[in-house]
Design a protein around this motif. Structure first.
Motif, PDB file in Angstrom:
ATOM      1  N   GLY A  81       1.869  -3.786   4.592  1.00  0.00           N
ATOM      2  CA  GLY A  81       2.825  -3.444   3.552  1.00  0.00           C
ATOM      3  C   GLY A  81       2.637  -2.096   2.909  1.00  0.00           C
ATOM      4  N   ASP A  82       1.689  -1.292   3.371  1.00  0.00           N
ATOM      5  CA  ASP A  82       1.528   0.052   2.821  1.00  0.00           C
ATOM      6  C   ASP A  82       2.671   0.942   3.307  1.00  0.00           C
ATOM      7  OD1 ASP A  82      -0.843  -0.612   1.522  1.00  0.00           O
ATOM      8  OD2 ASP A  82      -2.041  -0.182   3.292  1.00  0.00           O
ATOM      9  N   LEU A  83       2.886   2.048   2.614  1.00  0.00           N
ATOM     10  CA  LEU A  83       3.955   2.971   2.973  1.00  0.00           C
ATOM     11  C   LEU A  83       3.433   4.091   3.860  1.00  0.00           C
ATOM     12  CD1 LEU A  83       5.890   3.532  -0.387  1.00  0.00           C
ATOM     13  CD2 LEU A  83       6.744   2.376   1.653  1.00  0.00           C
ATOM     14  N   PHE A  84       4.183   4.425   4.878  1.00  0.00           N
ATOM     15  CA  PHE A  84       3.912   5.619   5.663  1.00  0.00           C
ATOM     16  C   PHE A  84       5.223   6.391   5.720  1.00  0.00           C
ATOM     17  CE2 PHE A  84       1.275   8.201   8.175  1.00  0.00           C
ATOM     18  CZ  PHE A  84       0.011   7.634   8.189  1.00  0.00           C
ATOM     19  N   LEU A  85       5.220   7.561   5.113  1.00  0.00           N
ATOM     20  CA  LEU A  85       6.438   8.347   4.971  1.00  0.00           C
ATOM     21  C   LEU A  85       6.437   9.483   5.982  1.00  0.00           C
ATOM     22  CD1 LEU A  85       8.964   8.570   3.148  1.00  0.00           C
ATOM     23  CD2 LEU A  85       7.675  10.167   1.735  1.00  0.00           C
ATOM     24  N   GLY A  86       7.565   9.669   6.651  1.00  0.00           N
ATOM     25  CA  GLY A  86       7.672  10.734   7.639  1.00  0.00           C
ATOM     26  C   GLY A  86       8.850  11.646   7.355  1.00  0.00           C
ATOM     27  N   LEU A  87       8.704  12.918   7.731  1.00  0.00           N
ATOM     28  CA  LEU A  87       9.783  13.895   7.608  1.00  0.00           C
ATOM     29  C   LEU A  87      10.113  14.419   8.994  1.00  0.00           C
ATOM     30  CD1 LEU A  87      11.698  15.808   6.071  1.00  0.00           C
ATOM     31  CD2 LEU A  87       9.750  17.366   5.757  1.00  0.00           C
ATOM     32  N   TRP A  88      11.345  14.188   9.420  1.00  0.00           N
ATOM     33  CA  TRP A  88      11.827  14.682  10.700  1.00  0.00           C
ATOM     34  C   TRP A  88      12.788  15.840  10.456  1.00  0.00           C
ATOM     35  CZ3 TRP A  88      10.595   9.723   9.747  1.00  0.00           C
ATOM     36  CH2 TRP A  88       9.903   8.988  10.718  1.00  0.00           C
ATOM     37  N   ILE A  89      12.647  16.900  11.232  1.00  0.00           N
ATOM     38  CA  ILE A  89      13.583  18.019  11.196  1.00  0.00           C
ATOM     39  C   ILE A  89      14.123  18.210  12.606  1.00  0.00           C
ATOM     40  CG2 ILE A  89      13.886  20.494  10.791  1.00  0.00           C
ATOM     41  CD1 ILE A  89      11.769  20.368   8.659  1.00  0.00           C
TER      42      ILE A  89
END
Length: 293
Positions: free
Chosen positions: A167-175
């Motif tokens: 349940g932890d968050l893993f945030l990603g940024l795609w360009i």
């Protein structure tokens, strides 16, 4: 040998023969002060050079009497506003001085000059969202491309799968469809806090404020998940991430001297923290969840 985890009473102790360090990661008040003797026996029997502990302020006196020193603190970490104290005790004859005191002071001085940053816009062609289990391979590739500074296992698919599974968050940024940056929020339901970790940005995309963008968005998501306080331990000799936390409105809580191993060498970390109640937009966001969150 990999890091080992032991349970003493209801307290959690982590230790690693490779780094010769032990950490009291979770203290049950019922185990104080007996756990201090256990930590000493562990250090002496294994030849560890340093023991660290994170404990509520109400129990710090037991550790200070035993030779521990206060290195950092986070107010309101525990329920009812109690402070979390980060303590350390050195074992053996070798000293444990700060390796790069001048660099550390210069970086901290630079953070003091920062003002609170406004919202960072999403870059053109960018998508910022939580990582899905099917995208673990992309995250692994990102960390392997940049290089993992310390043994956090973020380039291990099994580790990442466990992070998402609990349940932890893993945030990603795609360009333009390419994953260029990521970070994580590791939740502690017992304290209502979240540790921000594993920040990474591809070298060709650095200097664009992407780390600050990640920091701002993961704070919003963490608040929506019920976290009331965010904290992080940032590399003390890396100016960029420390300045990012300062711009994000985080407070410096102290420096943990030589508390980690970066590329095989000891390095200190700076503790940063932020109470989400300081930002009304975040403090109330968990009460106004929508299906799009």
């Amino acid at each position: 040998m990999a890091e080992q985890v032991e349970i003493f009473g209801n307290s959690l102790v982590q230790h690693d023969q490779a780094t010769r360090r032990a950490t009291l990661a979770l203290l049950d008040p019922e185990d104080a002060p007996n756990v201090i003797h256990h930590l000493e026996l562990l250090a002496v029997s294994r030849g560890y050079t340093k023991v660290t502990a994170r404990v509520p302020a109400a129990h710090i006196r037991h550790f200070v009497v035993a030779g521990y020193r206060l290195e950092a603190a986070i107010p309101h970490f525990y329920g009812e506003g109690e402070t979390a104290c980060f303590l350390a005790r050195h074992f053996g004859d070798a000293p444990d001085p700060e390796r790069m005191p001048l660099l550390l002071r210069r970086i901290l001085a630079a953070t003091e000059m920062q003002s609170l940053a406004g919202p960072v816009p999403l870059p053109e062609g960018g998508v910022l969202r939580s990582v899905e289990p099917a995208e673990i391979g992309e995250v692994v590739s990102l960390y392997r491309t940049v290089g993992v500074a310390k043994s956090a296992a973020v380039d291990d698919p099994i580790f990442l799968d466990n992070v998402l599974g609990r349940g932890d968050l893993f945030l990603g940024l795609w360009i333009e469809g390419i994953l260029v940056a990521a970070c994580a929020a590791i939740f502690d339901p017992a304290t209502g806090t979240a540790e921000l970790a594993h920040f990474v940005v591809l070298p060709e995309h650095r200097g664009k404020g992407l780390a600050l963008l990640l920091l701002q968005r993961i704070a919003e998501l963490s608040a929506a998940c019920g976290a009331r306080l965010l904290w992080s331990a940032a590399r003390a000799y890396a100016p960029g991430i420390n300045i990012t936390f300062a711009k994000g409105g985080y407070h410096y809580g102290g420096t943990l001297t030589n508390s980690t191993s970066i590329y095989g060498a000891p390095e200190s970390v700076n503790v940063w923290h932020k109470c989400l109640a300081e930002d009304p937009a975040l403090a109330w966001s968990s009460l106004f969840l929508t299906n799009s969150d």
